[in-house]
Design a protein around this motif. Structure first.
Motif, short mmCIF file in Angstrom:
data_model
loop_
_atom_site.label_atom_id
_atom_site.label_comp_id
_atom_site.label_asym_id
_atom_site.label_seq_id
_atom_site.Cartn_x
_atom_site.Cartn_y
_atom_site.Cartn_z
N SER A 133 -49.47 61.30 10.73
CA SER A 133 -49.13 62.70 9.28
C SER A 133 -48.07 63.15 9.82
CB SER A 133 -50.78 62.41 9.25
OG SER A 133 -50.43 63.58 7.86
N GLU A 134 -48.48 64.14 10.90
CA GLU A 134 -47.82 65.08 11.06
C GLU A 134 -45.95 64.93 11.33
OE1 GLU A 134 -49.53 68.00 14.62
OE2 GLU A 134 -48.04 69.15 14.28
N GLN A 135 -46.02 64.20 12.47
CA GLN A 135 -45.20 63.58 12.85
C GLN A 135 -43.89 62.97 11.27
OE1 GLN A 135 -45.09 59.93 15.36
NE2 GLN A 135 -43.34 59.87 15.33
N THR A 136 -44.53 62.35 10.53
CA THR A 136 -44.12 62.12 9.49
C THR A 136 -44.09 63.32 8.61
OG1 THR A 136 -45.90 60.93 8.26
CG2 THR A 136 -45.00 59.79 9.77
N GLY A 137 -44.03 64.43 8.71
CA GLY A 137 -44.09 65.16 7.65
C GLY A 137 -45.22 65.07 6.53
N GLY A 138 -45.54 63.90 6.64
CA GLY A 138 -47.28 64.36 5.57
C GLY A 138 -46.66 62.61 4.53
N ALA A 139 -45.60 62.19 5.31
CA ALA A 139 -44.83 61.04 4.24
C ALA A 139 -46.65 59.66 3.81
CB ALA A 139 -44.01 60.58 4.86
N PHE A 140 -46.77 59.81 5.28
CA PHE A 140 -48.14 59.14 6.18
C PHE A 140 -49.53 60.05 5.65
CE2 PHE A 140 -51.45 58.35 9.10
CZ PHE A 140 -52.19 57.41 8.44
N ASP A 141 -50.20 60.30 5.25
CA ASP A 141 -51.59 61.14 4.85
C ASP A 141 -52.56 60.56 4.16
OD1 ASP A 141 -53.39 62.93 4.16
OD2 ASP A 141 -51.28 64.69 3.03
N PRO A 142 -53.68 60.12 4.92
CA PRO A 142 -54.85 59.57 5.12
C PRO A 142 -55.51 60.52 3.97
CG PRO A 142 -55.08 61.35 7.46
CD PRO A 142 -53.68 61.00 6.48
N THR A 143 -55.41 61.53 3.52
CA THR A 143 -56.14 62.40 2.65
C THR A 143 -55.73 61.85 1.06
OG1 THR A 143 -54.66 64.49 2.64
CG2 THR A 143 -56.43 64.39 3.98
N VAL A 144 -54.97 61.42 0.96
CA VAL A 144 -53.92 60.94 -0.04
C VAL A 144 -54.70 60.06 -1.55
CG1 VAL A 144 -53.05 58.78 -0.02
CG2 VAL A 144 -51.70 60.25 -1.23
N TYR A 145 -56.38 59.67 -1.38
CA TYR A 145 -56.98 59.02 -1.66
C TYR A 145 -57.45 59.04 -2.90
CZ TYR A 145 -60.89 54.74 -1.71
OH TYR A 145 -61.90 54.42 -1.86
N PRO A 146 -57.13 60.53 -2.80
CA PRO A 146 -58.17 61.33 -5.17
C PRO A 146 -57.25 60.37 -5.59
CG PRO A 146 -58.84 62.26 -3.23
CD PRO A 146 -58.08 62.01 -2.17
N LEU A 147 -55.88 60.42 -5.06
CA LEU A 147 -54.48 59.30 -6.14
C LEU A 147 -54.94 58.10 -5.98
CD1 LEU A 147 -53.49 61.40 -7.17
CD2 LEU A 147 -53.66 62.92 -5.47
N VAL A 148 -55.28 57.78 -5.00
CA VAL A 148 -55.33 56.53 -5.11
C VAL A 148 -55.96 55.88 -5.80
CG1 VAL A 148 -55.42 54.22 -3.50
CG2 VAL A 148 -54.10 56.38 -2.40
N CYS A 149 -57.97 56.68 -5.63
CA CYS A 149 -58.46 56.08 -7.18
C CYS A 149 -57.67 56.41 -8.15
CB CYS A 149 -60.15 56.81 -6.69
SG CYS A 149 -60.18 57.15 -4.91
N ALA A 150 -57.18 57.63 -8.27
CA ALA A 150 -57.25 57.63 -9.65
C ALA A 150 -56.51 56.81 -9.96
CB ALA A 150 -56.10 59.54 -9.76
N TRP A 151 -55.38 56.25 -9.80
CA TRP A 151 -54.53 55.24 -10.41
C TRP A 151 -55.02 53.41 -10.07
CZ3 TRP A 151 -50.03 55.16 -12.09
CH2 TRP A 151 -48.42 56.63 -12.15
N GLY A 152 -56.59 53.51 -9.63
CA GLY A 152 -57.72 53.11 -9.46
C GLY A 152 -57.19 52.00 -8.85
N PHE A 153 -56.58 51.63 -7.47
CA PHE A 153 -56.10 50.65 -7.22
C PHE A 153 -57.46 49.78 -6.20
CE2 PHE A 153 -51.96 52.66 -7.69
CZ PHE A 153 -51.28 51.11 -7.33
N PRO A 154 -58.69 51.26 -5.62
CA PRO A 154 -59.56 50.68 -5.03
C PRO A 154 -60.44 49.43 -5.65
CG PRO A 154 -59.63 52.66 -4.38
CD PRO A 154 -58.16 52.20 -5.35
N GLU A 155 -60.70 49.95 -6.43
CA GLU A 155 -61.54 48.98 -7.62
C GLU A 155 -61.06 47.69 -8.93
OE1 GLU A 155 -64.25 48.76 -6.79
OE2 GLU A 155 -64.95 51.00 -6.66
N LYS A 156 -59.43 47.74 -8.38
CA LYS A 156 -58.02 47.09 -9.04
C LYS A 156 -58.72 47.98 -10.16
CE LYS A 156 -58.18 43.09 -5.48
NZ LYS A 156 -58.94 43.75 -4.62
N SER A 157 -59.08 48.74 -10.94
CA SER A 157 -59.56 48.78 -11.91
C SER A 157 -58.38 50.29 -12.73
CB SER A 157 -60.69 49.91 -12.72
OG SER A 157 -61.07 50.81 -12.06
N TYR A 158 -56.83 49.43 -12.92
CA TYR A 158 -55.83 50.17 -13.12
C TYR A 158 -55.54 50.92 -13.99
CZ TYR A 158 -54.81 46.61 -9.04
OH TYR A 158 -55.09 46.00 -8.62
N HIS A 159 -55.01 52.58 -13.71
CA HIS A 159 -54.81 52.89 -14.86
C HIS A 159 -53.82 53.72 -14.40
CE1 HIS A 159 -55.96 56.66 -16.40
NE2 HIS A 159 -56.05 57.05 -15.07
#
Ligand code: ADP
Ligand code: MG
Length: 328
Positions: A95-121
């Motif tokens: 994450s540091e090497q890529t200046g945060g382009a890869f960021d394992p803490t992006v999960y709240p956003l991934v959830c807001a888009w509904g990807f984990p549960e496939k309930s998209y929004h």
């Protein structure tokens, strides 16, 4: 008689050699994707690595009810096993090497888009802005083997887990003396050694326009991780617009970098996986600069109009397509 015996002996040796050269193969569904495993040599190694894949799936899935990661996200803290500690440390470094382009803490956003549960929004801007305050590795606090996260922060290994798992399986196979292997964990391919028949590994790069076909192939010998991140891999459509699963941690939106896919070649599977996601977020120009500053990977970029760009090292392996070479 002697002649006949000699012929029989020769045929037996030939047959044994052929049997030895035939790979053992298995398919399984794990980490939400189809995996294909092929190994040459070794005895019970296929079942050993299948077991490890299932174990790591349970450990690293953010959605599984009993997974270590789901518990960590629920409790906001955990005592890290050496394995989880190692994975988190490499995720933080990448994450540091890529200046945060890869960021394992992006999960709240991934959830807001509904990807984990496939309930998209499609989340409103206000929702995205409010969730972005929880994103960033500064919200993780590690003290020895204990990890605490600021309230609201959640971890996701979706962009690194398959690469980490493939690397782990390769290490097991190496320890067991397996001569050659080809592991395909969704978009994550990893090779070990060289094929017993001496031929090169041939790895197709998916055509983003038509994912059932390859648009090019990479040919090489020896051990390598080849990982592709693409906007065609997971997405939904709303009001005629496509929203894919690779999120720009700066905006909370699906990365709109002008790329359709990025394939990364590297020695380490977890690195290749995280970098493919990061380069997708960066886009061609920033991705090229990043490659010039780092010498541990090569990449093939496919841009929105279908044009293909390959870094110098990748260009020597790329076949069956026309492309532009990116020089150092
Ligand atoms: P795939 O898992 O389809 O092979 P990736 O390796 O690119 O593709 O990982 C995408 C997954 O990683 C997403 O489904 C999400 O869970 C998570 N993710 C999305 N954007 C990012 C990001 N910028 N950094 C880290 N993880 C991300
Ligand atoms: Mg990835």
């Amino acid at each position: 008689m002697k002649k006949i015996l000699a012929v029989i002996l020769f045929l037996t040796i030939l047959l044994t050699a052929c049997v030895k050269q035939a790979p053992q193969e298995a398919e399984l569904f794990a980490m939400d994707t189809l995996m294909q495993l092929r190994i040459w040599g070794g005895e019970n190694d296929l079942s050993a690595i299948k077991g490890e894949i299932v174990r790591l799936d349970t450990l690293l899935s953010a959605t599984g009810p009993d997974s270590a990661l789901a518990m960590l996200n629920k409790n906001g803290r955990a005592d890290l096993t050496p394995e989880l500690n190692e994975l988190i440390q490499s995720a933080l470094a990448l994450s540091e090497q890529t200046g945060g382009a890869f960021d394992p803490t992006v999960y709240p956003l991934v959830c807001a888009w509904g990807f984990p549960e496939k309930s998209y929004h499609v989340p409103e801007k206000a929702e995205r802005t409010s969730l972005l305050q929880y994103v960033g590795t500064q919200h993780l606090h590690i003290n020895g083997t204990s990890l605490t996260m600021d309230a609201g922060t959640q971890l996701d290994f979706g962009a690194i887990a398959k690469g980490y798992t493939a690397q782990h399986c390769i290490e097991i196979l190496k320890e067991h003396g397996v001569q050659a292997a080809l592991l395909s964990l969704g978009g994550n391919v990893q090779t070990l050694g060289s094929k017993p028949d001496g031929s090169e590994w041939i790895i197709g790069i998916t055509n983003p326009e038509n994912p059932s076909q390859a648009v090019a192939c990479l040919r090489f010998s020896g051990s390598m991780a080849v990982v592709t991140s693409g906007s065609y891999q997971r997405y939904f459509e709303q009001d005629g617009k496509r929203y894919h699963h690779i999120i720009d941690p700066k905006t909370g939106m699906p990365a709109d970098s002008g790329l359709c896919s990025v394939t990364v070649l590297a020695q380490d599977g977890a690195t290749a996986d995280a970098l493919s996601t990061a380069l997708f977020v960066m886009g061609l120009e920033r991705g090229t600069d990043f490659w010039r500053e780092n010498d541990d990977f090569e990449a093939v970029f496919i841009v929105a109009d279908g044009k293909i760009y390959a870094t110098e090292g990748a260009a020597t392996m790329l076949n069956d397509c026309s492309f532009t070479e990116i020089k150092r």
